[in-house]
Design an enzyme around this catalytic site. Structure first.
Site, PDB file in Angstrom:
ATOM      1  N   ARG A 243      35.329  34.689  45.882  1.00  0.00           N
ATOM      2  CA  ARG A 243      35.068  36.124  45.724  1.00  0.00           C
ATOM      3  C   ARG A 243      33.778  36.278  44.930  1.00  0.00           C
ATOM      4  O   ARG A 243      33.586  35.615  43.914  1.00  0.00           O
ATOM      5  CB  ARG A 243      36.265  36.853  45.105  1.00  0.00           C
ATOM      6  N   HIS A 247      37.396  40.126  39.568  1.00  0.00           N
ATOM      7  CA  HIS A 247      38.713  40.336  40.171  1.00  0.00           C
ATOM      8  C   HIS A 247      38.891  41.790  40.595  1.00  0.00           C
ATOM      9  O   HIS A 247      39.366  42.080  41.689  1.00  0.00           O
ATOM     10  CB  HIS A 247      39.804  39.949  39.174  1.00  0.00           C
ATOM     11  N   TYR A 256      34.596  33.636  32.493  1.00  0.00           N
ATOM     12  CA  TYR A 256      35.336  32.481  32.993  1.00  0.00           C
ATOM     13  C   TYR A 256      34.658  31.705  34.129  1.00  0.00           C
ATOM     14  O   TYR A 256      35.201  30.714  34.597  1.00  0.00           O
ATOM     15  CB  TYR A 256      36.766  32.884  33.385  1.00  0.00           C
TER      16      TYR A 256
HETATM   17  C1  LIG Z   1      54.077  39.130  39.705  1.00  0.00           C
HETATM   18  C2  LIG Z   1      52.730  39.521  39.246  1.00  0.00           C
HETATM   19  N1  LIG Z   1      52.240  38.993  38.101  1.00  0.00           N
HETATM   20  C3  LIG Z   1      51.010  39.308  37.679  1.00  0.00           C
HETATM   21  C4  LIG Z   1      50.227  40.178  38.376  1.00  0.00           C
HETATM   22  C5  LIG Z   1      48.830  40.541  37.880  1.00  0.00           C
HETATM   23  N2  LIG Z   1      47.833  39.960  38.810  1.00  0.00           N
HETATM   24  C6  LIG Z   1      47.292  40.704  39.777  1.00  0.00           C
HETATM   25  S1  LIG Z   1      46.289  39.809  40.756  1.00  0.00           S
HETATM   26  C7  LIG Z   1      46.517  38.406  39.865  1.00  0.00           C
HETATM   27  C8  LIG Z   1      45.827  37.154  40.257  1.00  0.00           C
HETATM   28  C9  LIG Z   1      46.116  36.747  41.665  1.00  0.00           C
HETATM   29  O1  LIG Z   1      45.296  35.689  42.013  1.00  0.00           O
HETATM   30  P1  LIG Z   1      45.286  35.087  43.469  1.00  0.00           P
HETATM   31  O2  LIG Z   1      46.679  35.033  43.994  1.00  0.00           O
HETATM   32  O3  LIG Z   1      44.555  33.820  43.459  1.00  0.00           O
HETATM   33  O4  LIG Z   1      44.555  36.190  44.346  1.00  0.00           O
HETATM   34  P2  LIG Z   1      43.027  36.626  44.292  1.00  0.00           P
HETATM   35  O5  LIG Z   1      42.982  37.886  43.466  1.00  0.00           O
HETATM   36  O6  LIG Z   1      42.244  35.524  43.696  1.00  0.00           O
HETATM   37  O7  LIG Z   1      42.644  36.881  45.701  1.00  0.00           O
HETATM   38  C10 LIG Z   1      47.383  38.653  38.808  1.00  0.00           C
HETATM   39  C11 LIG Z   1      47.775  37.661  37.816  1.00  0.00           C
HETATM   40  C12 LIG Z   1      50.783  40.734  39.537  1.00  0.00           C
HETATM   41  N3  LIG Z   1      50.111  41.613  40.282  1.00  0.00           N
HETATM   42  N4  LIG Z   1      52.015  40.380  39.960  1.00  0.00           N
END
Ligand SMILES: Cc1ncc(C[n+]2csc(CCOP(=O)(O)OP(=O)(O)O)c2C)c(N)n1
Ligand SMILES: Cc1ncc(C[n+]2csc(CCOP(=O)(O)OP(=O)(O)O)c2C)c(N)n1
Ligand SMILES: [Mg+2]
Ligand SMILES: [Mg+2]
Lengths: 325, 327, 334
Positions: A243, A247, A256
C-alpha cells in the site's frame, strides 16, 4: 462459464478500472485534507490485485466479500463513482449503508457485494457461507473473500478455510499481502514468509502471485474459479503487493516504514506499469489513453459534485431497519 | 391431537419445516448421524440427506458466520449450537454481524436465521453445560430471543422463527426436553414472536416468567391456590421483543409482581421488566416488585448441594409468592 | 515397537519405563472404576482416557513438573496422574466433593486444575486452553524462568479459531510451548473426515513455520522422544512444536453418549489390537523387563490405589451450600 480471453477490450477495461479507482482514491484524500471527508481507507497500490481478481469472476452474479481496502475491487464489480462518493460523504443515498457505516464498508446487494463490518476476518466465514448456499442450491456461483495478511491471524480465517475445505465449497480466499497490518510488519504477524503456506494445512492449493500484475492475478483467479465451479473446493491466493499510503487518513506511516522502502515499491506502481505495458504492447494508443483519462477525470468530478449536493440522512431514520420492514 | 414431549415437538417442527421449504438447512456439531447430542435432530439426516442436515467442524464462529453467508445467498439456515454455553466463540458473528447487517446496510441485506441452542441447568451440567445466556442477546437490537415453555409453544414459535426475516435465537431448556409433555396439533401454526401468553389467570399476584420456569410457576400456583392465594402467570415466550402491553396489564391487574428466571439476578431480564412496570404502572402497584432469580455467581456448580442451592424450584417460587402476597 | 538401546539419546532407564507403565495401568484402572461408579448411580458423568494412555503418559513423563506447566483437557486423566495429581485428588473431583482440588466440586469431572502442581484450570469450551498455554509460555519467556508449557486437545478441537490463534501467536514469539493433539478420529460422533480435509493435523504446522510431528499414541516411547525433542527445542528458544499422537477412543464420548449410532462395526475391535497398555506391556515382556509376577504385583498395587481413592472420596463430605457464593471475586479470607 467459458474461459474468457484476455482480449484487448478486456485489458483496456482492466486498466480503466485501475486508473478510475486510483483517481477516485486520490480525490478522496483531497476531500479528507480539505475537511470534507472524515476518513479515507485506500486501495492505492492494490489496484492490480483487486481488479485483476474480480475481472476473472462473473461480475454481479458471483459474490464478493470485500474488506475496507477494496475500493478498486468494488469499482470493478460495478459500484459507481457516484455511489462511492455518496458513501464517503455519508449521504442518505449511499447504497452501501445509507450513511451509517464508516467509509470503505462496502455492501451492495444489487451487484452481489456482501455487506461488511469493521471486525477483520468475519468476512472469510461469510464467503464460505455464501458458497455453502451455492453448493446446496447448485446456482453455479463462486464467492470470493479478500483480506489483509494481518487478518489471517484471526481464528475465523482458520475456521473459514477449514469449513470450506471440508465441504469443498466454491470459494476463493484472496489475501492481499501488503506486508503491514497498520504498523505491524508481517514478520511480527506470522512466523512464515508466505500466507499461502497455510493452504497445506487444509489440503487446498495455495498460490502466490505478483499482486502488482493484474494479468497474473486474473489468471490465477480464473483458475481458482474454475476449480471451484468444478466442485473441487476452495483456493487460497496470496497476492504480494504494497500500500502506497498510510493505513488510513488517520495514520502516519513514517513511524514504521522507511521512505526508501515505499520508493522502491513505487517503481512497480501497478497503474503506471500496466499503463506503460498497454502502450508498449500497442493495446492502446496514446490518444486512446488520454481520452480515457479525461473520461475518468470527468467521472470523478461528477461523482464528487453529485455526492456533495446529495442530502444527508434524515435523523428520523435513525431507528429504521433494525428489523425487517 | 398427539401428545408430545418438548423435544419431539421441536423435532417434528423441524421435520415439517424441512419438508415445507427446500431452502432450509440444518447444521452443527453432531446433528447428522448422531441426531444431535440430545437427539433433537434424530432421523432428519436420513430423511433429508447430507446436504440439508449436516455435521459441521467443531467451530462455532464458523457455524454462525457461514449461516449468515448462506442466508444472504438464498438459504434459510437453522444452525444448532450444541450447548448455549458454547455460543460465546460465535458471539462476534451473532452480535456484530447478524444483528447489525440489516441496520448497517440500510435495509439492503437481511439475515433470516434461526440459531437453536439448548440451555439451562439442573442437569448436572456444571458451569459450562447449564448456563442461561439469553440476556446477552436480549440486549442487542436486531436480534430476537425466543424461549418456549411448552411443547405447543415450542412448535408455533419455531415455525414463526423460521418465517422471520431477522436472526432469531431459539433457546430450549435441557430439563424441559423430556420432562414436559403436551398436546401439539399436527398442522402448521405460527405463534407471533413478541406475544406473551397468560398461562393462568389470577387476581392476587402476577408471576412473570418464561421457559421451563413457567411450569414450575404453574405448580407453585396450585400450591398457592390451596392456601387461598390466586396467582396469575404470564409466560413471556420471547424476551426480545418483550410484550410490554401484557406485562403492564397483569401488573395493573394484581398490583403485585413476582418475576422469575433461572438466569442471574443482576442484569437479568427481570430488571428490564421491573423498570417497565416502574415507568408505566408504578401507582397501580400494591407492593414492591420482587425478583426470584439465579444467584450472582458466574455459572451453575456441579456438586449436588451446590447445584440445588442455585436452581429455582417450584417450592422457592411458592415461598417467594406467598411472601409477596402477604405484603 | 522395536527394541531400544537408547531413549532420546540416553541409555534406557528401565525403572522410568516401568513407572510409565504403572501410570498407564493406573489411568486405565481408575477410569474403569469411574464407569462402575457411574453405572451404580454414584457419579453423574464420566469422560474417559481409555485408548489414549500411551500418548498421555508418554508426554507427561518427558516433562519436568517442577518447572513445566500443563493445560490438559477433559480426556487427560493419564496426563494429570503422571504429572503428579493423585488418585485421591482425581476421585474427589470425580465425586464432586468439597476437597476436590480442581474446583471444590464446582466443575464437571475431568476438568482438572491445581496450581501447586502446575496444572492450569480448564473449562468445557474446547481449545481455550491452547491460548492460555501460549500465555503461560509467554510469561516463562518474559520472566526468563526455565520450563515449558504443554497444551492438550483433541483433533476436533483443532477446528476452532483459537487453535490457529494460539499456534500463530506462539510461533511469532517463539514461545516454549508444545501443543499435543490426541487424535482419536472422532469429535463425539463426527469423524475426522468431516472435521478437516487433511489426514494429519500435524500438516498444519507448516502454516506456522514450526515442526509438526506425527507419533503413534500406542507407543509411549515414541511419544516420549518426540516430547523430549520438542521440549529441548522450546528451552533453546526456538519456539513451539505441534505433536500429533494417533490414538483411539475405546469408550463412547462420555457416559451420556451412545456410540453405536455412528461407529462402523468392527472398528473398535480393530483399534483394540493397538491398545497402548497391552502393547507396552508386551513390549516390556518381549525384552525381558517384565513378567507375570511383576504384572500381578502391579495390578494389586494399582487396585489398592484405586480402592483407596474411591473409599476416601466416597467418605469425603460434599461442599456446604453456603459456599455457593464464594470465589466470585478475590477475597483475602477464603
Ligand atoms: C478484530 C479487529 N481487531 C482490530 C481491528 C483494527 N484494525 C483495522 S485494520 C487493521 C490491520 C489489518 O491489517 P491487514 O489485515 O494486513 O490489512 P491491510 O489494512 O494491510 O490491507 C487493524 C488492526 C479491527 N478492525 N478488527
Ligand atoms: C466450544 C465448544 N463447542 C462444543 C463443545 C461440545 N463438545 C465437547 S467435546 C466435543 C468433541 C471434541 O472432540 P475432540 O477435540 O476430537 O476431542 P475428543 O473428545 O475426541 O478427545 C464437543 C463437540 C465444547 N465443549 N466446546
Ligand atoms: Mg496488510
Ligand atoms: Mg477426537
Amino acid at each position: 462459464m467459458a474461459k474468457a480471453k484476455l482480449t484487448p477490450e478486456l485489458l483496456k477495461e482492466i486498466y480503466y478500472y485501475m486508473a478510475l479507482s486510483r483517481a477516485v482514491d486520490d480525490r478522496m484524500w483531497i476531500l479528507n485534507r480539505q475537511g470534507r471527508a472524515p476518513v479515507v481507507y485506500s486501495s492505492n497500490g492494490h489496484e492490480a490485485t483487486q481488479v485483476g481478481a474480480v475481472m476473472a469472476l462473473n461480475r454481479g452474479e458471483d459474490w464478493i466479500v470485500p474488506y475496507y481496502r477494496d475500493l478498486a475491487m468494488v469499482i470493478a464489480y460495478g459500484e459507481t463513482p457516484r455511489e462511492i462518493m455518496l458513501h464517503l460523504l455519508g449521504r442518505a443515498a449511499d447504497p452501501n449503508s445509507g450513511g451509517r457505516q464508516m467509509p470503505a464498508h462496502w455492501g451492495l446487494k444489487r451487484r452481489h457485494i456482501m455487506t461488511t463490518g469493521s471486525v477483520v476476518a468475519t468476512q472469510d466465514v461469510h464467503a464460505a457461507g455464501l458458497a455453502l448456499a451455492s453448493k446446496v442450491l447448485k446456482d453455479g456461483r463462486v464467492s470470493l473473500a479478500s483480506f489483509g495478511e494481518g487478518s489471517t491471524s484471526q481464528g475465523e480465517f482458520h475456521e473459514a478455510l477449514n469449513f470450506a475445505s471440508v465441504h469443498k465449497l466454491p470459494v476463493i480466499f484472496l489475501n492481499e499481502n501488503n506486508g503491514y497490518a497498520i504498523s505491524v510488519p508481517a514478520r511480527k504477524q506470522m512466523a512464515i514468509m508466505d500466507v499461502a503456506a497455510r493452504a497445506q494445512g487444509y489440503g487446498i492449493p495455495g498460490v502466490i502471485v505478483d499482486g502488482n500484475d493484474p494479468i497474473k492475478v486474473y489468471e490465477v483467479t480464473q483458475e481458482a474459479a474454475e476449480r471451484a465451479r468444478r466442485g473441487e473446493g476452495p483456493t487460497l491466493i496470496e497476492a504480494k503487493t504494497y500500500r502506497f499510503v498510510p493505513h488510513s487518513s488517520d495514520d502516519d506511516d513514517r513511524a514504521y516504514r522507511s521512505r526508501e522502502e515505499v520508493a522502491e515499491w513505487k517503481k512497480r506502481d501497478p497503474v503506471m506499469t500496466f499503463e506503460k505495458r498497454l502502450i508498449d504492447e500497442k493495446v492502446m494508443t496514446e490518444d486512446e489513453l488520454k481520452a480515457m483519462q479525461q473520461r475518468i477525470k470527468n467521472e470523478v468530478n461528477d461523482a464528487t459534485d453529485f455526492a456533495e449536493k446529495a442530502p444527508l440522512p434524515d435523523p428520523n431514520t435513525l431507528g429504521r431497519y433494525v428489523y425487517a420492514e | 391431537m398427539a401428545v408430545m414431549s418438548y423435544l419431539e415437538a421441536i423435532r417434528e417442527t423441524l421435520r415439517q419445516e424441512l419438508r415445507r421449504d427446500s431452502r432450509i438447512i440444518i447444521y452443527g456439531e453432531d446433528v447428522g448421524v448422531r441426531g444431535g447430542v440430545f437427539r433433537v435432530t434424530e432421523g432428519l439426516q436420513k430423511e433429508f440427506g447430507e446436504d440439508r442436515v449436516m455435521d459441521s467442524p467443531l467451530a462455532e464462529a464458523a457455524i454462525i458466520g457461514t449461516a449468515i453467508g448462506a442466508a444472504v445467498n438464498g438459504l434459510r439456515p437453522i444452525p444448532e449450537i450444541q450447548f448455549a454455553d458454547f455460543i460465546f466463540p460465535a458471539i462476534n458473528q451473532i452480535v456484530q454481524e447478524a444483528a447489525r447487517i440489516r441496520y448497517r446496510s440500510n435495509g439492503d441485506f437481511g439475515v433470516p436465521l434461526v440459531i437453536r441452542a439448548p440451555f439451562g441447568g439442573g442437569v448436572h451440567g456444571a458451569l459450562y453445560h447449564s448456563q442461561s445466556v439469553e440476556v446477552f442477546f436480549a440486549h442487542v437490537p436486531g436480534l430476537k430471543v425466543v424461549i418456549p415453555g411448552t411443547p405447543y409453544d415450542a412448535k408455533g414459535l419455531l415455525a414463526a422463527a423460521v418465517e422471520d426475516e431477522d436472526p432469531v435465537l431459539y433457546f430450549e431448556h435441557k430439563a424441559a426436553y423430556r420432562s414436559l409433555k403436551g398436546e401439539v396439533p399436527e398442522e402448521r401454526y405460527l405463534i407471533p414472536i413478541g406475544k406473551a401468553d397468560l398461562k393462568r389467570s389470577g387476581k392476587d399476584i402476577s408471576i412473570i416468567t418464561y421457559g421451563l420456569m413457567v411450569n414450575y410457576a404453574l405448580k407453585a400456583a396450585e400450591a398457592l391456590e390451596k392456601e387461598g392465594i390466586s396467582a396469575e402467570i404470564l409466560d413471556l415466550r420471547s424476551i426480545r421483543p418483550l410484550d410490554v402491553q401484557m406485562i403492564l396489564e397483569t401488573a395493573k391487574k394484581t398490583g403485585k409482581v413476582l418475576i422469575v428466571h433461572e438466569d442471574n439476578l443482576t442484569g437479568g431480564i427481570g430488571g428490564e421488566i421491573s423498570a417497565l412496570i416502574a415507568e408505566h404502572a408504578l401507582f397501580d402497584l400494591d407492593a414492591p416488585i420482587r425478583r426470584l432469580a439465579g444467584p450472582d455467581v458466574p455459572a451453575m456448580p456441579y456438586s449436588p448441594p451446590l447445584e440445588h442451592a442455585f436452581m429455582i424450584t417450584s417450592d422457592k417460587i411458592t415461598e417467594a409468592a406467598r411472601d409477596l402476597a402477604k405484603f | 515397537m522395536a527394541q531400544r538401546e537408547l531413549l532420546s539419546g540416553q541409555p534406557v532407564d528401565w525403572q522410568k519405563l516401568k513407572t510409565m507403565y504403572y501410570y498407564m495401568v493406573l489411568s486405565r484402572k481408575l477410569d474403569e472404576r469411574m464407569w462402575i461408579l457411574n453405572r451404580q448411580g454414584k457419579a453423574a458423568f464420566v469422560i474417559s482416557c481409555q485408548g489414549q494412555e500411551g500418548a498421555q503418559v508418554g508426554v507427561a513423563l518427558a516433562m519436568d513438573p517442577s518447572v513445566d506447566w500443563i493445560t490438559p483437557y477433559y480426556r487427560d486423566l493419564g496426563v494429570v496422574l503422571a504429572f503428579g495429581m493423585t488418585a485421591r485428588e482425581v476421585m474427589l473431583g470425580f465425586l464432586a466433593k468439597r476437597d476436590d482440588p480442581s474446583s471444590g466440586g464446582r466443575q464437571m469431572p475431568s476438568h482438572y486444575g491445581l496450581r501447586a502442581k502446575h496444572i492450569l484450570t480448564g473449562s468445557s469450551p474446547v481449545t481455550t486452553q491452547v491460548t492460555h498455554a501460549a500465555g503461560l509460555a509467554l510469561a516463562m519467556k518474559v520472566r526468563k524462568v526455565p520450563g515449558i508449557t504443554a497444551s492438550f486437545l483433541g483433533e476436533g478441537s483443532t477446528s476452532q479459531g483459537e487453535f490457529h490463534e494460539a499456534l500463530n501467536f506462539a510461533s511469532v514469539h517463539k514461545l516454549p510451548l508444545i501443543v499435543v493433539v490426541e487424535n482419536n478420529g472422532y469429535a463425539i460422533s463426527v469423524p475426522q473426515a468431516h472435521q478437516m480435509s487433511v489426514i494429519n493435523v500435524a500438516d498444519r504446522a507448516s502454516g506456522y513455520g514450526i515442526p509438526g510431528v506425527v507419533v503413534q499414541g500406542s507407543d509411549p516411547l515414541a511419544v516420549y522422544e518426540a516430547t523430549v525433542a520438542a521440549r529441548e527445542r522450546a528451552l533453546r528458544g526456538e519456539g513451539p512444536t505441534l505433536i500429533e499422537a494417533k490414538t483411539h477412543r475405546y469408550t463412547p464420548h462420555s457416559s451420556d453418549d451412545d456410540d453405536r449410532s455412528y461407529r462402523p462395526e468392527g472398528e473398535l475391535l480393530r483399534e483394540k489390537a493397538d491398545d497402548p497398555v497391552v502393547m507396552f506391556r508386551n513390549w516390556l515382556t518381549t525384552y525381558q523387563k517384565w513378567d507375570d509376577q511383576q504384572e500381578t504385583a502391579l495390578l494389586k498395587r494399582v487396585r489398592e490405589v484405586v480402592d483407596d481413592a474411591t473409599d476416601y472420596a466416597e467418605k469425603a463430605p460434599y461442599p456446604d451450600p453456603s459456599t455457593l457464593l464464594d470465589h466470585v471475586y478475590y477475597s483475602p479470607q477464603v
